[in-house]
Design an enzyme around this catalytic site. Structure first.
Site, PDB file in Angstrom:
ATOM      1  N   GLY A  43      43.500  43.367  51.079  1.00 26.24           N
ATOM      2  CA  GLY A  43      43.743  44.577  50.284  1.00 26.24           C
ATOM      3  C   GLY A  43      45.051  45.246  50.709  1.00 26.24           C
ATOM      4  O   GLY A  43      45.557  44.997  51.798  1.00 26.24           O
ATOM      5  N   ASP A  65      33.840  47.261  57.196  1.00 27.50           N
ATOM      6  CA  ASP A  65      33.278  46.003  56.713  1.00 27.50           C
ATOM      7  C   ASP A  65      32.060  46.331  55.847  1.00 27.50           C
ATOM      8  O   ASP A  65      31.095  46.928  56.347  1.00 27.50           O
ATOM      9  CB  ASP A  65      32.881  45.169  57.948  1.00 27.50           C
ATOM     10  CG  ASP A  65      32.190  43.865  57.592  1.00 27.50           C
ATOM     11  OD1 ASP A  65      31.885  43.634  56.408  1.00 27.50           O
ATOM     12  OD2 ASP A  65      31.943  43.077  58.516  1.00 27.50           O
ATOM     13  N   TYR A 154      32.994  29.153  50.157  1.00 27.87           N
ATOM     14  CA  TYR A 154      33.156  30.455  49.478  1.00 27.87           C
ATOM     15  C   TYR A 154      32.143  30.537  48.325  1.00 27.87           C
ATOM     16  O   TYR A 154      31.393  31.503  48.192  1.00 27.87           O
ATOM     17  CB  TYR A 154      34.586  30.562  48.933  1.00 27.87           C
ATOM     18  CG  TYR A 154      34.818  31.593  47.864  1.00 27.87           C
ATOM     19  CD1 TYR A 154      35.118  32.912  48.197  1.00 27.87           C
ATOM     20  CD2 TYR A 154      34.766  31.253  46.502  1.00 27.87           C
ATOM     21  CE1 TYR A 154      35.344  33.869  47.210  1.00 27.87           C
ATOM     22  CE2 TYR A 154      34.994  32.198  45.518  1.00 27.87           C
ATOM     23  CZ  TYR A 154      35.288  33.498  45.870  1.00 27.87           C
ATOM     24  OH  TYR A 154      35.515  34.440  44.898  1.00 27.87           O
ATOM     25  N   ARG A 221      40.798  25.726  33.806  1.00 29.36           N
ATOM     26  CA  ARG A 221      40.104  26.970  34.161  1.00 29.36           C
ATOM     27  C   ARG A 221      40.042  27.822  32.899  1.00 29.36           C
ATOM     28  O   ARG A 221      40.827  27.645  31.962  1.00 29.36           O
ATOM     29  CB  ARG A 221      40.886  27.757  35.230  1.00 29.36           C
ATOM     30  CG  ARG A 221      41.025  27.079  36.582  1.00 29.36           C
ATOM     31  CD  ARG A 221      39.714  27.017  37.332  1.00 29.36           C
ATOM     32  NE  ARG A 221      39.880  26.443  38.668  1.00 29.36           N
ATOM     33  CZ  ARG A 221      39.913  25.134  38.936  1.00 29.36           C
ATOM     34  NH1 ARG A 221      39.806  24.246  37.957  1.00 29.36           N
ATOM     35  NH2 ARG A 221      40.047  24.710  40.173  1.00 29.36           N
TER      36      ARG A 221
HETATM   37  N1  LIG Z   1      40.254  36.682  41.206  1.00 28.59           N
HETATM   38  C1  LIG Z   1      39.433  35.910  40.506  1.00 28.59           C
HETATM   39  O1  LIG Z   1      39.877  35.034  39.768  1.00 28.59           O
HETATM   40  C2  LIG Z   1      37.949  36.083  40.594  1.00 28.59           C
HETATM   41  C3  LIG Z   1      37.138  35.281  39.778  1.00 28.59           C
HETATM   42  C4  LIG Z   1      35.761  35.422  39.858  1.00 28.59           C
HETATM   43  C5  LIG Z   1      35.193  36.343  40.714  1.00 28.59           C
HETATM   44  N2  LIG Z   1      36.000  37.108  41.501  1.00 28.59           N
HETATM   45  C6  LIG Z   1      35.348  38.053  42.401  1.00 28.59           C
HETATM   46  O2  LIG Z   1      35.904  39.335  42.189  1.00 28.59           O
HETATM   47  C7  LIG Z   1      35.916  40.056  43.417  1.00 28.59           C
HETATM   48  C8  LIG Z   1      37.320  40.556  43.695  1.00 28.59           C
HETATM   49  O3  LIG Z   1      38.205  39.448  43.802  1.00 28.59           O
HETATM   50  P1  LIG Z   1      39.772  39.644  43.942  1.00 28.59           P
HETATM   51  O4  LIG Z   1      40.406  38.507  43.250  1.00 28.59           O
HETATM   52  O5  LIG Z   1      40.137  41.017  43.568  1.00 28.59           O
HETATM   53  O6  LIG Z   1      39.955  39.411  45.501  1.00 28.59           O
HETATM   54  P2  LIG Z   1      40.859  40.200  46.561  1.00 28.59           P
HETATM   55  O7  LIG Z   1      40.941  39.307  47.753  1.00 28.59           O
HETATM   56  O8  LIG Z   1      42.107  40.696  45.950  1.00 28.59           O
HETATM   57  O9  LIG Z   1      39.932  41.456  46.885  1.00 28.59           O
HETATM   58  C9  LIG Z   1      38.872  41.384  47.795  1.00 28.59           C
HETATM   59  C10 LIG Z   1      38.991  42.590  48.704  1.00 28.59           C
HETATM   60  O10 LIG Z   1      37.897  42.575  49.630  1.00 28.59           O
HETATM   61  C11 LIG Z   1      38.388  42.995  50.892  1.00 28.59           C
HETATM   62  N3  LIG Z   1      37.457  42.532  51.920  1.00 28.59           N
HETATM   63  C12 LIG Z   1      37.329  41.285  52.468  1.00 28.59           C
HETATM   64  N4  LIG Z   1      36.301  41.273  53.313  1.00 28.59           N
HETATM   65  C13 LIG Z   1      35.752  42.515  53.290  1.00 28.59           C
HETATM   66  C14 LIG Z   1      34.647  43.093  53.936  1.00 28.59           C
HETATM   67  N5  LIG Z   1      33.873  42.401  54.780  1.00 28.59           N
HETATM   68  N6  LIG Z   1      34.354  44.388  53.688  1.00 28.59           N
HETATM   69  C15 LIG Z   1      35.129  45.124  52.842  1.00 28.59           C
HETATM   70  N7  LIG Z   1      36.202  44.613  52.211  1.00 28.59           N
HETATM   71  C16 LIG Z   1      36.495  43.317  52.418  1.00 28.59           C
HETATM   72  C17 LIG Z   1      39.779  42.413  50.960  1.00 28.59           C
HETATM   73  O11 LIG Z   1      40.586  43.089  51.909  1.00 28.59           O
HETATM   74  C18 LIG Z   1      40.275  42.616  49.539  1.00 28.59           C
HETATM   75  O12 LIG Z   1      40.903  43.861  49.385  1.00 28.59           O
HETATM   76  C19 LIG Z   1      35.377  39.106  44.471  1.00 28.59           C
HETATM   77  O13 LIG Z   1      34.012  39.344  44.655  1.00 28.59           O
HETATM   78  C20 LIG Z   1      35.578  37.736  43.862  1.00 28.59           C
HETATM   79  O14 LIG Z   1      34.650  36.802  44.338  1.00 28.59           O
HETATM   80  C21 LIG Z   1      37.362  36.990  41.470  1.00 28.59           C
END
Ligand SMILES: NC(=O)c1ccc[n+]([C@@H]2O[C@H](COP(=O)([O-])OP(=O)(O)OC[C@H]3O[C@@H](n4cnc5c(N)ncnc54)[C@H](O)[C@@H]3O)[C@@H](O)[C@H]2O)c1
Length: 323
Positions: A43, A65, A154, A221
């Site tokens: 983040g 966390d 994952y 995709r």
């Molecule tokens: N990006 C995609 O294409 C996509 C597709 C399907 C699902 N998702 C889901 O959407 C959600 C967001 O994905 P994103 O692409 O924005 O990912 P991202 O990595 O940009 O955001 C995830 C955030 O979670 C934070 N994080 C990690 N571990 C943590 C913890 N233990 N406690 C609190 N914060 C924590 C990270 O610092 C980050 O800011 C996720 O659940 C992901 O599985 C994303």
């Protein structure tokens, strides 16, 4: 709760890519406060700059966390949330660096949220799962009843998280909506460590490097623009009919990785070489969402076409690169 007007909201992973757009959208929908819980693993504070500038103290950030039940209990005691959106995770590619860590982060967060729901500290949860739980498409398009054939740790962690939450829903009649987005792209997507194909390709183009395709580029995709995802998430959060359900959100279209890379080259005015690299292990081969169920509740979910979305994304990264 009707809509998010006046709601007290928690967003885990709210400093990340999709999470920060959820923060913006919740505030735009009239949320009274938004508490971000993020370890800042991937983040960024900049992702929250617009929300902080416009809404000041209504945005509060906890560097915690989300899988730490003690910390989450304290946050809920302080915030008294009406709803939480769970977007915290460690990126898919982190699986190859620390497979068990990638699994555990998803499960520990789901476990903490399940307990908060069970004890009434959290009245409602919108949980983000992922299309990755399905693995390679056994049938195209992929409905919510597609078997869970996770190909990375994952994805196994996301699938386990979904099952854990669903078991709590069954045991305690909790208010949980599980959303399974397909491949998101758009402004603020991480272009550093563990980056996905769209930001990675744009970064290479902006830095004057040749784009890279892993494998034959024919793997597909379902690419979905982040604003469409966030609109669907918020609508599902405030539609009683989604309670207890698991819903795909995606464009319903299948695009080869090569086409995405070539479109980005065209947008960038790049006509040079595209480097071919070995295929990534455990790379999903085909994905296309069946969004019939989400659309029955919400109407059309995909509004931004791929070319337009990629143009917007490229131009956002270009301004960020120039800044
Ligand atoms: N990006 C995609 O294409 C996509 C597709 C399907 C699902 N998702 C889901 O959407 C959600 C967001 O994905 P994103 O692409 O924005 O990912 P991202 O990595 O940009 O955001 C995830 C955030 O979670 C934070 N994080 C990690 N571990 C943590 C913890 N233990 N406690 C609190 N914060 C924590 C990270 O610092 C980050 O800011 C996720 O659940 C992901 O599985 C994303």
């Amino acid at each position: 709760m009707s809509g998010l007007n006046g709601a007290r909201v928690v967003v885990t992973g709210g400093a990340g890519f999709i999470g920060s757009h959820v923060v913006d959208a919740a505030l735009a929908a009239g949320a009274q406060s938004v508490a971000v819980v993020d370890t800042f693993f991937l983040g960024h504070e900049e992702n929250l700059a617009a929300a902080r500038a416009r809404h000041g103290d209504a945005v509060k950030v906890y560097r915690e966390d989300a899988g730490d039940l003690g910390a989450m209990t304290a946050i809920c005691r302080e915030q008294r949330p009406d709803i939480a959106f769970n977007l915290a995770t460690k990126a898919l590619l982190y699986s190859f660096f620390n497979p068990i860590g990638a699994f555990e982060v998803n499960v520990s967060i789901a476990a903490a949220l399940s307990e908060l729901l069970r004890h009434g500290a959290l009245p409602k949860l919108v949980h983000l799962s992922s299309s990755e739980v399905y693995g390679t498409a056994q049938q195209v398009s992929m409905g919510e009843d597609h078997p869970l054939l996770a190909e990375t740790s994952y994805a196994a962690g996301k699938a386990a998280a979904d099952l854990l939450l669903m078991s709590y829903v069954n045991m305690y009649d909790l208010d949980v909506v599980t959303v399974r987005p397909f491949n998101n792209y758009g402004p603020r997507q991480n272009d550093g460590a563990f980056a996905a194909i769209v930001p990675l390709t744009i970064k290479r183009l902006l830095e004057g490097d040749a784009p890279v395709i892993e494998g034959d580029g024919r793997q597909t995709r379902d690419f979905f623009y982040v604003q469409d995802t966030v609109a669907a998430i918020l609508a599902l959060a405030t539609t009683g009919a989604a309670r207890g359900r698991t819903l795909n959100v995606g464009s319903g279209r299948e695009t080869a990785i090569r086409e995405v890379v070539e479109t980005l080259c065209d947008i960038a005015g790049y006509s040079g070489e595209i480097v071919e690299a070995p295929a990534r292990p455990a790379d999903v081969r085909r994905h296309r969402a069946d969004v019939t169920q989400a659309e029955a509740l919400l109407g059309t979910v995909s509004r931004i076409g791929l070319r337009e979305g990629l143009e917007r994304t490229y131009s956002w990264h270009r301004s960020d690169f120039a800044a």
